[in-house]
Scaffold this active site. Structure first.
Site, PDB file in Angstrom:
ATOM      1  N   LYS A  89     -13.184  25.826 -18.596  1.00  0.00           N
ATOM      2  CA  LYS A  89     -14.030  27.125 -18.184  1.00  0.00           C
ATOM      3  C   LYS A  89     -15.233  27.009 -18.828  1.00  0.00           C
ATOM      4  O   LYS A  89     -16.306  27.508 -18.240  1.00  0.00           O
ATOM      5  CB  LYS A  89     -13.315  28.354 -18.426  1.00  0.00           C
ATOM      6  CG  LYS A  89     -12.305  29.018 -17.415  1.00  0.00           C
ATOM      7  CD  LYS A  89     -11.690  30.265 -17.564  1.00  0.00           C
ATOM      8  CE  LYS A  89     -10.832  30.563 -16.282  1.00  0.00           C
ATOM      9  NZ  LYS A  89      -9.439  30.021 -16.329  1.00  0.00           N
ATOM     10  N   GLU A 111     -16.746  39.535 -15.584  1.00  0.00           N
ATOM     11  CA  GLU A 111     -15.350  40.029 -15.397  1.00  0.00           C
ATOM     12  C   GLU A 111     -14.102  39.279 -15.916  1.00  0.00           C
ATOM     13  O   GLU A 111     -14.524  37.993 -15.953  1.00  0.00           O
ATOM     14  CB  GLU A 111     -15.074  40.341 -14.076  1.00  0.00           C
ATOM     15  CG  GLU A 111     -14.605  39.328 -13.105  1.00  0.00           C
ATOM     16  CD  GLU A 111     -15.488  38.000 -12.916  1.00  0.00           C
ATOM     17  OE1 GLU A 111     -16.454  38.228 -12.980  1.00  0.00           O
ATOM     18  OE2 GLU A 111     -14.718  36.945 -12.882  1.00  0.00           O
ATOM     19  N   SER A 377      -5.908  21.107 -16.891  1.00  0.00           N
ATOM     20  CA  SER A 377      -6.933  21.958 -16.950  1.00  0.00           C
ATOM     21  C   SER A 377      -7.269  22.755 -18.373  1.00  0.00           C
ATOM     22  O   SER A 377      -8.386  23.312 -18.646  1.00  0.00           O
ATOM     23  CB  SER A 377      -7.228  23.154 -15.770  1.00  0.00           C
ATOM     24  OG  SER A 377      -5.879  23.873 -15.929  1.00  0.00           O
TER      25      SER A 377
END
Ligand SMILES: *Cc1c(COP(=O)(O)O)cnc(C)c1O
Length: 393
Positions: A89, A111, A377
Site C-alpha cells: 500500500k 478512509e 502483498s
C-alpha cells in the site's frame, strides 16, 4: 484489445466517474493534472528515491525452493511484505502524497477499513509534514485497535463514522463529505485501484513498479522477462493491478486473480465479486459489485480484512469479463492452510490476503517448467491473532 484505461476513464464498459456534482471540481483537477505531474522528471526522481530509500525497493523476487518442490513448478514470490509498513500500500500513498504536494494541498484525508491504508497514509503524511484525517467506521475502530494506535502515533486524527453499518462504506461516505466541504486545500488518498477516474489508473501506475521490477529481476534469474503466470489476491485490486500491469498485453503471460470466497461462494458470507457481482456503481465507478436484486450493496465477508470488499476495481471487472484473467475464489480455511504452509516451507509468515493467492497452488496444476510469480502483498504480523484463533496456537 486494450486492458488499459481509455481517454474517458473506462476499461471496456467499466470505470468512469459517477460522482456528485459537488465533487466534480476536485476530481476534474486531478484528472487534468495527474499524468502531467507524474511525467515530470522531478516528480519521478523524488518518487523513485523515496521508494528506494524509504520503502526499501526494489523488493526481492525470491525463488521459493521448497514450495516449488512441493508443487513441482518454479515459484517466485514478489516480496511486497518486506516494504516499510509491511505491504504494497505504501507504493500508492507515496505517489499520491507527492501529487498532493504538487497540487498545493495542505490537508490529506483517507478512509480505512482494517486500518492498513490508514496507517500507510498516516505514514506518508508524517513524512511530508501534512495534516492527516482518517475516517474509520466505529465498529472497525473497536476491532482494529493496534492500527488506530499506529495512526495516532504517526500524528493522524482518526474520526469515527457513526452512520449505517459503521464500517468501511460509511467511512468512505464521511471522507467524500469532507472532500466536498474542503475542495481547495484537501487531497483524498484512495487506497486501492477503485474510485472515480482517474484514481484506478493513478493507483495502478504507482503500483506498476511491482511488475516493472519483476521483469528485470526475472531476466536476471531466468533469462527471460515474462513469467508463464502472475498470481495476486484482489480486494479492490491494487497489488494485483501493479503485479499484472506490464504483462497485460503479453499474451503468453497467464493472469490469475484470487478473491475471497469466505465461508463458501454461496454461503452468504463471501467477497467473491467476479462470481456473485452484477454491474453497478460503488465509490464513484461502474464495476462488478455484490448487490441485492434491488441494487443495495451486500455486506461482504472474508477472514482477511483487506479482501473484505463488495466490489472489484474496474480494470479487474474488465479482465474478468474479457477472460484475460482467470479468477479463483478461495475460502477462509484454504487460505489459512496455505498461509501456514508457507510458514513451514519457507520461513515466511504471510498476510492472510496473500495466503489467498498462495492457495491457488492447490486449485491449478502448473507444469514443472512453468515460471509462476506470486505477489506476496504483505506480511502476517498484523494477522497473528487471527492465525492464533484459527489454529488454536
Ligand atoms: C489491503 C491489502 C490487500 C488488498 O488490497 P488490494 O488493493 O486488492 O491490493 C491485499 N494484501 C494486503 C497485505 C493488504 O494490506
Amino acid at each position: 484489445m486494450s486492458y488499459n484505461v481509455d481517454e474517458k476513464g473506462y476499461y471496456g464498459q467499466f470505470g468512469g466517474a459517477y460522482i456528485p456534482e459537488m465533487l466534480y471540481p476536485n476530481v476534474e483537477e486531478l484528472r487534468q493534472q495527474y499524468l502531467k505531474i507524474t511525467a515530470e522528471p522531478e516528480f519521478k526522481a523524488e518518487f523513485d528515491q523515496l521508494l528506494k530509500d524509504y520503502v526499501g525497493r526494489p523488493s526481492p523476487l525470491y525463488f521459493a525452493k521448497r514450495l516449488s518442490e512441493k508443487y513441482n513448478t518454479k515459484i517466485y514470490l514478489k516480496r511486497e511484505d518486506l516494504n516499510h509498513t509491511g505491504a504494497h500500500k505504501i507504493n500508492n500513498t507515496i505517489g499520491q502524497i507527492l501529487v498532493a504536494k504538487k497540487l498545493g494541498k495542505k490537508r490529506i484525508i483517507a478512509e480505512t477499513g482494517a486500518g492498513q491504508h490508514g496507517v500507510a497514509t498516516a505514514t506518508v503524511c508524517a513524512l511530508m509534514g501534512l495534516e492527516c484525517i482518517v475516517y474509520m467506521g466505529e465498529i472497525d475502530i473497536q476491532r482494529q485497535a493496534p492500527n488506530v494506535a499506529r495512526m495516532k502515533m504517526l500524528g493522524a486524527t482518526v474520526r469515527a463514522a457513526l452512520s449505517g453499518s459503521r464500517t468501511l462504506k460509511d467511512a468512505t461516505n464521511e471522507a467524500i463529505r469532507d472532500w466536498i466541504n474542503n475542495p481547495v486545500d484537501t487531497h483524498y488518498i484512495i487506497g486501492s485501484a477503485i474510485g472515480p477516474h482517474p484514481y484506478p489508473d493513478m493507483v495502478t501506475r504507482f503500483q506498476s513498479v511491482i511488475s516493472e521490477e519483476i521483469k528485470w529481476q526475472l531476466k536476471e534469474k531466468e533469462g527471460r522477462e515474462n513469467p508463464d503466470y502472475v498470481i495476486a489476491c484482489i480486494g479492490g485490486g491494487s497489488n494485483a493491478a501493479g503485479t499484472y500491469y506490464h504483462f497485460l498485453h503479453e499474451p503468453e503471460v497467464g493472469i490469475i486473480a484470487v478473491e475471497a470466497a469466505g465461508k463458501g461462494i454461496h454461503s452468504g458470507h463471501s467477497a467473491a465479486t467476479s462470481k456473485l457481482g452484477k454491474v453497478g456503481i460503488i465509490h464513484g465507478c461502474k464495476t462488478l459489485l455484490m448487490q441485492t436484486p434491488d441494487g443495495q450493496i451486500t455486506e461482504p465477508y472474508s477472514i482477511s480484512a483487506g479482501l473484505d470488499y463488495p466490489g472489484v476495481g474496474p480494470m479487474h471487472a474488465h479482465l474478468a469479463e474479457t477472460g484475460r484473467a482467470e479468477f479463483f475464489s478461495v475460502t477462509d480455511d484454504d487460505a489459512m492452510k496455505a498461509g501456514l504452509e508457507l510458514c513451514k516451507l519457507e520461513g515466511i509468515i504471510p498476510a492472510i490476503e496473500s495466503s489467498h493467492a498462495l492457495a491457488v497452488l492447490n486449485d491449478k496444476k502448473f507444469k514443472p517448467e512453468d515460471v509462476v510469480v506470486i505477489s506476496l502483498s504483505g506480511r502476517g504480523d498484523k494477522d497473528l491473532n487471527t492465525y492464533i484463533d484459527h489454529f488454536n496456537f
